[in-house]
Design a protein around this motif. Structure first.
Motif, PDB file in Angstrom:
ATOM      1  N   MET A 104      -5.007   5.715  -3.937  1.00 40.23           N
ATOM      2  CA  MET A 104      -3.874   6.623  -3.721  1.00 40.23           C
ATOM      3  C   MET A 104      -4.233   7.736  -2.743  1.00 40.23           C
ATOM      4  SD  MET A 104      -2.351   6.921  -7.591  1.00 40.23           S
ATOM      5  CE  MET A 104      -1.054   8.032  -7.075  1.00 40.23           C
ATOM      6  N   ILE A 105      -5.406   8.326  -2.935  1.00 45.35           N
ATOM      7  CA  ILE A 105      -5.826   9.423  -2.061  1.00 45.35           C
ATOM      8  C   ILE A 105      -5.970   8.938  -0.620  1.00 45.35           C
ATOM      9  CG2 ILE A 105      -7.727  10.992  -1.514  1.00 45.35           C
ATOM     10  CD1 ILE A 105      -5.982  11.910  -3.813  1.00 45.35           C
ATOM     11  N   GLN A 106      -6.577   7.757  -0.446  1.00 47.59           N
ATOM     12  CA  GLN A 106      -6.798   7.232   0.902  1.00 47.59           C
ATOM     13  C   GLN A 106      -5.478   6.901   1.603  1.00 47.59           C
ATOM     14  OE1 GLN A 106      -9.369   3.911   0.138  1.00 47.59           O
ATOM     15  NE2 GLN A 106     -11.244   5.136   0.150  1.00 47.59           N
ATOM     16  N   ASN A 107      -4.517   6.359   0.862  1.00 48.43           N
ATOM     17  CA  ASN A 107      -3.298   5.860   1.499  1.00 48.43           C
ATOM     18  C   ASN A 107      -2.146   6.850   1.500  1.00 48.43           C
ATOM     19  OD1 ASN A 107      -3.721   2.851   2.238  1.00 48.43           O
ATOM     20  ND2 ASN A 107      -4.657   3.058   0.225  1.00 48.43           N
ATOM     21  N   LEU A 108      -2.279   7.938   0.766  1.00 46.80           N
ATOM     22  CA  LEU A 108      -1.253   8.967   0.849  1.00 46.80           C
ATOM     23  C   LEU A 108      -1.237   9.628   2.220  1.00 46.80           C
ATOM     24  CD1 LEU A 108      -1.280  10.732  -2.621  1.00 46.80           C
ATOM     25  CD2 LEU A 108       0.551   9.396  -1.611  1.00 46.80           C
ATOM     26  N   LYS A 109      -2.321   9.464   2.998  1.00 46.63           N
ATOM     27  CA  LYS A 109      -2.352   9.994   4.356  1.00 46.63           C
ATOM     28  C   LYS A 109      -1.538   9.132   5.319  1.00 46.63           C
ATOM     29  CE  LYS A 109      -7.028  11.822   3.674  1.00 46.63           C
ATOM     30  NZ  LYS A 109      -8.436  11.776   4.141  1.00 46.63           N
ATOM     31  N   GLN A 110      -1.181   7.925   4.865  1.00 47.95           N
ATOM     32  CA  GLN A 110      -0.455   6.992   5.717  1.00 47.95           C
ATOM     33  C   GLN A 110       1.033   7.037   5.405  1.00 47.95           C
ATOM     34  OE1 GLN A 110      -2.261   5.494   8.036  1.00 47.95           O
ATOM     35  NE2 GLN A 110      -4.125   6.381   7.144  1.00 47.95           N
ATOM     36  N   ASP A 111       1.850   6.833   6.440  1.00 42.62           N
ATOM     37  CA  ASP A 111       3.285   6.707   6.211  1.00 42.62           C
ATOM     38  C   ASP A 111       3.632   5.330   5.651  1.00 42.62           C
ATOM     39  OD1 ASP A 111       3.558   9.238   7.215  1.00 42.62           O
ATOM     40  OD2 ASP A 111       4.128   8.579   9.221  1.00 42.62           O
ATOM     41  N   LEU A 112       2.923   4.312   6.125  1.00 45.24           N
ATOM     42  CA  LEU A 112       3.131   2.936   5.679  1.00 45.24           C
ATOM     43  C   LEU A 112       1.783   2.282   5.417  1.00 45.24           C
ATOM     44  CD1 LEU A 112       5.864   1.832   8.268  1.00 45.24           C
ATOM     45  CD2 LEU A 112       6.262   2.420   5.877  1.00 45.24           C
ATOM     46  N   VAL A 113       1.769   1.352   4.477  1.00 42.53           N
ATOM     47  CA  VAL A 113       0.564   0.571   4.173  1.00 42.53           C
ATOM     48  C   VAL A 113       0.949  -0.895   4.115  1.00 42.53           C
ATOM     49  CG1 VAL A 113      -0.585   2.443   2.913  1.00 42.53           C
ATOM     50  CG2 VAL A 113       0.917   0.860   1.689  1.00 42.53           C
ATOM     51  N   PRO A 114      -0.002  -1.820   4.328  1.00 44.15           N
ATOM     52  CA  PRO A 114       0.317  -3.249   4.210  1.00 44.15           C
ATOM     53  C   PRO A 114       0.779  -3.584   2.795  1.00 44.15           C
ATOM     54  CG  PRO A 114      -1.792  -2.923   5.315  1.00 44.15           C
ATOM     55  CD  PRO A 114      -1.399  -1.598   4.768  1.00 44.15           C
ATOM     56  N   ASP A 168      16.035  -2.708  -4.402  1.00 44.23           N
ATOM     57  CA  ASP A 168      15.639  -3.501  -3.240  1.00 44.23           C
ATOM     58  C   ASP A 168      15.059  -2.578  -2.172  1.00 44.23           C
ATOM     59  OD1 ASP A 168      16.492  -5.773  -4.467  1.00 44.23           O
ATOM     60  OD2 ASP A 168      18.438  -5.855  -3.451  1.00 44.23           O
ATOM     61  N   LEU A 169      13.808  -2.831  -1.809  1.00 46.54           N
ATOM     62  CA  LEU A 169      13.096  -1.984  -0.860  1.00 46.54           C
ATOM     63  C   LEU A 169      13.022  -2.646   0.512  1.00 46.54           C
ATOM     64  CD1 LEU A 169      10.087  -1.005  -3.148  1.00 46.54           C
ATOM     65  CD2 LEU A 169      12.047   0.445  -2.591  1.00 46.54           C
ATOM     66  N   PRO A 170      13.463  -1.981   1.575  1.00 52.62           N
ATOM     67  CA  PRO A 170      13.234  -2.511   2.932  1.00 52.62           C
ATOM     68  C   PRO A 170      11.736  -2.522   3.241  1.00 52.62           C
ATOM     69  CG  PRO A 170      14.913  -0.792   2.941  1.00 52.62           C
ATOM     70  CD  PRO A 170      14.255  -0.751   1.601  1.00 52.62           C
ATOM     71  N   VAL A 171      11.314  -3.542   3.982  1.00 56.66           N
ATOM     72  CA  VAL A 171       9.928  -3.611   4.436  1.00 56.66           C
ATOM     73  C   VAL A 171       9.931  -3.594   5.966  1.00 56.66           C
ATOM     74  CG1 VAL A 171       9.012  -4.780   2.399  1.00 56.66           C
ATOM     75  CG2 VAL A 171      10.004  -6.130   4.246  1.00 56.66           C
ATOM     76  N   PHE A 172       8.802  -3.227   6.552  1.00 51.78           N
ATOM     77  CA  PHE A 172       8.758  -2.951   7.986  1.00 51.78           C
ATOM     78  C   PHE A 172       7.733  -3.822   8.698  1.00 51.78           C
ATOM     79  CE2 PHE A 172       9.657   1.114   5.787  1.00 51.78           C
ATOM     80  CZ  PHE A 172      10.971   1.245   6.164  1.00 51.78           C
ATOM     81  N   ASP A 173       8.027  -4.046   9.984  1.00 49.06           N
ATOM     82  CA  ASP A 173       7.069  -4.710  10.873  1.00 49.06           C
ATOM     83  C   ASP A 173       6.256  -3.630  11.566  1.00 49.06           C
ATOM     84  OD1 ASP A 173       7.916  -7.353  10.356  1.00 49.06           O
ATOM     85  OD2 ASP A 173       9.643  -7.046  11.661  1.00 49.06           O
ATOM     86  N   TYR A 174       5.226  -3.186  10.970  1.00 47.17           N
ATOM     87  CA  TYR A 174       4.382  -2.109  11.506  1.00 47.17           C
ATOM     88  C   TYR A 174       3.164  -2.747  12.163  1.00 47.17           C
ATOM     89  CZ  TYR A 174       2.208   2.509  11.503  1.00 47.17           C
ATOM     90  OH  TYR A 174       1.654   3.704  11.883  1.00 47.17           O
ATOM     91  N   GLY A 188       4.789 -15.083   3.404  1.00 49.05           N
ATOM     92  CA  GLY A 188       5.337 -14.542   4.650  1.00 49.05           C
ATOM     93  C   GLY A 188       5.658 -13.058   4.566  1.00 49.05           C
ATOM     94  N   LEU A 189       5.941 -12.576   3.362  1.00 52.52           N
ATOM     95  CA  LEU A 189       6.282 -11.164   3.197  1.00 52.52           C
ATOM     96  C   LEU A 189       5.042 -10.279   3.131  1.00 52.52           C
ATOM     97  CD1 LEU A 189       9.082  -9.769   2.923  1.00 52.52           C
ATOM     98  CD2 LEU A 189       8.609  -9.531   0.485  1.00 52.52           C
ATOM     99  N   LEU A 190       3.886 -10.870   2.908  1.00 55.66           N
ATOM    100  CA  LEU A 190       2.667 -10.079   2.738  1.00 55.66           C
ATOM    101  C   LEU A 190       2.233  -9.376   4.016  1.00 55.66           C
ATOM    102  CD1 LEU A 190       0.557 -12.473   0.470  1.00 55.66           C
ATOM    103  CD2 LEU A 190       1.997 -10.547  -0.216  1.00 55.66           C
ATOM    104  N   SER A 191       2.738  -9.845   5.160  1.00 52.66           N
ATOM    105  CA  SER A 191       2.380  -9.201   6.430  1.00 52.66           C
ATOM    106  C   SER A 191       3.226  -7.957   6.718  1.00 52.66           C
ATOM    107  CB  SER A 191       2.531 -10.192   7.582  1.00 52.66           C
ATOM    108  OG  SER A 191       3.875 -10.633   7.694  1.00 52.66           O
ATOM    109  N   LYS A 192       4.192  -7.680   5.859  1.00 57.34           N
ATOM    110  CA  LYS A 192       5.062  -6.516   6.053  1.00 57.34           C
ATOM    111  C   LYS A 192       4.369  -5.246   5.558  1.00 57.34           C
ATOM    112  CE  LYS A 192       8.431  -9.121   7.545  1.00 57.34           C
ATOM    113  NZ  LYS A 192       8.910  -9.095   8.940  1.00 57.34           N
ATOM    114  N   TRP A 193       5.026  -4.118   5.835  1.00 58.52           N
ATOM    115  CA  TRP A 193       4.479  -2.808   5.465  1.00 58.52           C
ATOM    116  C   TRP A 193       5.499  -2.056   4.621  1.00 58.52           C
ATOM    117  CZ3 TRP A 193      -0.114  -0.474   7.908  1.00 58.52           C
ATOM    118  CH2 TRP A 193      -0.826  -1.393   8.682  1.00 58.52           C
TER     119      TRP A 193
END
Length: 376
Positions: free
Chosen positions: A232-242, A362-368, A274-279
């Protein structure tokens, strides 16, 4: 098609522009006045008289004409500059126009009268009626040319101001975008910081109970908790994560759920590769899991089942509806935090739905990194 402004004149600074006017427009004005005069009256005695002049007379005549043309230019420019200080175009355009035309005509007329006296001194003698008419024709043409000079100068001034206004507006727009981005990032960081107390409060209370009941289990729980919290600490710095990393985190988080609730809560996964590559925004799934546990009863006979699945190109987090008899007051932190983060990152928001037996988000996912928050 859009009309393009001549960038040559717009890129001239003030001093270069005035120098250009003096050097270039003076002979242009001289030729323009005499050229128009010739077109109006090609049979003027002036043209035949020029052929009878000596070289000295012609040179003196040319220098005098050049000098008075320069005076007309300077007076026209000086009047426009002076009026801009005391009567700018922005204050009263109509009054400014009338004043500039009137003063330009008066100044040019005064210069032309002086010029006429000089030529009377150079060429003494009484003029015939035809010559007087031709002199007045020359006088009127010179006044028209002086107005043209004033118009050119005013046009340059207004175009320069328009260009500066566009540049200032562009700079302000860029600055506003920069400030808006800073504000959005600050808001996003504050939203992320809300996650820590929510997470720690639930799990530290469980840890305190385990320490009294089973120290070995408390040690394992603390080890898992530290790993989850490190993520959580490491990824809270990110806007998006895989999404695949977020799912690994949730599966690790399952251990904490099992310790807290045992067989009363289940988490099931049904996601295509196929969805695992989203962010996805970090810690979103954990918040929804906590939200489902908070607002539903869970027992061994009626376990709470949380499904993390795929619906078209969205990630769905759903659970069977088992409302609490005495529901806890909602702080709105979970879904509110998620909605606010999506609002900053994208124009596509999570969709919440429910029926008699099921609640889902339902959560949108992104192509980051191809995803651009500015594009939504």
């Amino acid at each position: 098609m859009k009309k393009r402004v001549p960038t040559f004149f717009l890129n001239l600074d003030r001093k270069v522009y005035r120098r250009f006017i003096r050097l270039a427009l003076t002979p242009v004005v001289l030729l323009g006045v005499h050229g128009l005069y010739y077109l109006i009256n090609p049979g003027n005695v002036l043209w035949s008289a020029c052929t009878m002049q000596t070289t000295g007379q012609f040179t003196l005549d040319l220098l005098a004409s050049f000098f008075f043309s320069w005076l007309i230019i300077e007076s026209s420019i000086g009047i426009a500059d002076g009026l801009e200080k005391y009567l700018p175009w922005s204050s009263s355009p109509l009054l400014r126009f009338l004043m500039q035309v009137m003063l330009t005509l008066l100044a040019s007329a005064s210069i032309l009268l002086v010029e006429n006296q000089v030529y009377t001194w150079i060429y003494p003698g009484k003029l015939t009626p035809k010559e007087e008419l031709e002199t007045w024709q020359f006088f009127v043409i010179s006044l028209l040319v002086s107005l043209m000079i004033s118009t050119v100068h005013t046009g340059y001034f207004l175009l320069t101001r328009w260009k500066n206004t566009l540049e200032e507006a562009a700079e302000l727009k860029v600055r506003a975008m920069e400030l808006n981005e800073v504000a959005l990032q600050a808001e996003l960081q504050s939203l992320k910081l809300q996650l820590n107390p929510h997470f720690l409060f639930n799990n530290f209370s469980v840890l305190s109970e385990l320490i009294l009941e089973d120290t070995a289990k408390a040690s394992r729980f603390l080890d898992k908790l530290s790993k989850v919290y490190r993520y959580m600490i490491q990824n809270l710095k990110q806007d998006l994560v895989p999404l695949k990393d977020e799912l690994i985190f949730v599966k690790a988080y399952q251990y904490l759920i099992q310790i807290r609730h045992g067989e009363q809560v289940y988490i099931q996964f049904e996601i295509d590769n196929g969805l695992l590559s989203k962010w996805i925004p970090p810690i979103t799934l954990q918040l929804l899991i906590e939200n489902a546990i908070k607002h539903n009863r869970a027992t061994r006979t009626e376990p709470l089942t949380i499904y993390i699945s795929q619906v078209e190109n969205h990630l769905r987090v759903s659970n069977n509806l088992q409302p609490l008899p005495n529901p806890l007051p909602s702080t709105g932190l979970g879904l509110g935090n998620i909605n606010n983060r999506y609002k900053i990152l994208s124009c596509e928001m999570p969709k919440v739905g429910a029926d008699e037996t099921l609640f889902w988000v339902d959560l949108p996912v992104f192509d980051y990194p191809q995803y651009d928050p500015q594009d939504g």
